[in-house]
Motif scaffolding. Sequence first.
Motif, PDB file in Angstrom:
ATOM      1  N   LYS A   1       0.826  -1.206   0.000  1.00 20.80           N
ATOM      2  CA  LYS A   1       0.000   0.000   0.000  1.00 20.80           C
ATOM      3  C   LYS A   1       0.865   1.263   0.000  1.00 20.80           C
ATOM      4  O   LYS A   1       0.573   2.224  -0.726  1.00 20.80           O
ATOM      5  N   VAL A   2       1.915   1.268   0.797  1.00 22.71           N
ATOM      6  CA  VAL A   2       2.818   2.420   0.846  1.00 22.71           C
ATOM      7  C   VAL A   2       3.542   2.568  -0.491  1.00 22.71           C
ATOM      8  O   VAL A   2       3.666   3.669  -1.026  1.00 22.71           O
ATOM      9  N   LYS A   3       3.972   1.443  -1.034  1.00 21.36           N
ATOM     10  CA  LYS A   3       4.718   1.448  -2.292  1.00 21.36           C
ATOM     11  C   LYS A   3       3.886   1.981  -3.449  1.00 21.36           C
ATOM     12  O   LYS A   3       4.394   2.671  -4.326  1.00 21.36           O
ATOM     13  N   THR A   4       2.600   1.686  -3.447  1.00 20.38           N
ATOM     14  CA  THR A   4       1.751   2.074  -4.579  1.00 20.38           C
ATOM     15  C   THR A   4       0.990   3.378  -4.333  1.00 20.38           C
ATOM     16  O   THR A   4       0.302   3.853  -5.231  1.00 20.38           O
ATOM     17  N   ALA A   5       1.128   3.955  -3.157  1.00 18.74           N
ATOM     18  CA  ALA A   5       0.400   5.182  -2.839  1.00 18.74           C
ATOM     19  C   ALA A   5       1.016   6.381  -3.564  1.00 18.74           C
ATOM     20  O   ALA A   5       2.221   6.434  -3.808  1.00 18.74           O
ATOM     21  N   SER A   6       0.159   7.344  -3.866  1.00 19.70           N
ATOM     22  CA  SER A   6       0.640   8.603  -4.447  1.00 19.70           C
ATOM     23  C   SER A   6       1.251   9.448  -3.322  1.00 19.70           C
ATOM     24  O   SER A   6       1.076   9.144  -2.131  1.00 19.70           O
ATOM     25  N   ILE A   7       1.906  10.520  -3.700  1.00 24.19           N
ATOM     26  CA  ILE A   7       2.498  11.419  -2.698  1.00 24.19           C
ATOM     27  C   ILE A   7       1.400  11.977  -1.790  1.00 24.19           C
ATOM     28  O   ILE A   7       1.554  12.011  -0.571  1.00 24.19           O
ATOM     29  N   ASP A   8       0.281  12.391  -2.385  1.00 23.76           N
ATOM     30  CA  ASP A   8      -0.835  12.914  -1.588  1.00 23.76           C
ATOM     31  C   ASP A   8      -1.342  11.868  -0.601  1.00 23.76           C
ATOM     32  O   ASP A   8      -1.629  12.173   0.558  1.00 23.76           O
TER      33      ASP A   8
ATOM     34  N   VAL B   1       0.923  11.410   2.426  1.00 19.47           N
ATOM     35  CA  VAL B   1       0.736  12.460   3.432  1.00 19.47           C
ATOM     36  C   VAL B   1      -0.460  12.115   4.323  1.00 19.47           C
ATOM     37  O   VAL B   1      -0.381  12.223   5.557  1.00 19.47           O
ATOM     38  N   ILE B   2      -1.541  11.657   3.720  1.00 28.35           N
ATOM     39  CA  ILE B   2      -2.738  11.268   4.485  1.00 28.35           C
ATOM     40  C   ILE B   2      -2.433  10.043   5.351  1.00 28.35           C
ATOM     41  O   ILE B   2      -2.805   9.997   6.533  1.00 28.35           O
ATOM     42  N   ILE B   3      -1.756   9.063   4.779  1.00 25.51           N
ATOM     43  CA  ILE B   3      -1.395   7.845   5.527  1.00 25.51           C
ATOM     44  C   ILE B   3      -0.551   8.217   6.744  1.00 25.51           C
ATOM     45  O   ILE B   3      -0.783   7.718   7.853  1.00 25.51           O
ATOM     46  N   ASP B   4       0.397   9.132   6.554  1.00 23.86           N
ATOM     47  CA  ASP B   4       1.241   9.574   7.666  1.00 23.86           C
ATOM     48  C   ASP B   4       0.399  10.217   8.763  1.00 23.86           C
ATOM     49  O   ASP B   4       0.595   9.936   9.956  1.00 23.86           O
TER      50      ASP B   4
END
Length: 147
Positions: free
Chosen positions: A109-116, A119-122
């Motif tokens: 999930k982290v690997k395929t996530a966009s930059i935006d 930021v939300i995941i963080d």
Amino acid sequence: MDRKKQIEYYKQMEQKELEHQEQVRGVYDEPINERHLAYLKCVLISQLLLEANDDLKGSKAFKQNVKLQVNKTSKILERIYQEGFNTVYHNNPEMCTNVLNKIDSLIHKVKTASIDELVIIDALVDNYFQNKEEHNKNQTAEFTKLD
């Protein structure tokens, strides 16, 4: 040798072989500690680096040499940390497999996530750490029963 003694002899030999195989593979009856978990983290992070480099394939940033070096490093880490992994796995194979699957899913999930999205995941992770008790009341994790 009578049949009863023969059966007992084979049981003892089987137990000795099992103990020998566990020692060869580095499996020990010791409790899991923070170092064992750190071993797993190192191997997982090296794998994430390897996958991130693979995602750059075809770009100017991709370097085959980086891939080779990270692969070498991953293999060294796996060899060094095999004992720690075996200890964790031996203590509870089902739990270990489920946790590794969850970590693999999270890494994907982290690997395929966009930059935006990162930021939300963080922010979500920060919120979890600030309110662990509340999140643990409302959130469940599902583990798969292994056969």
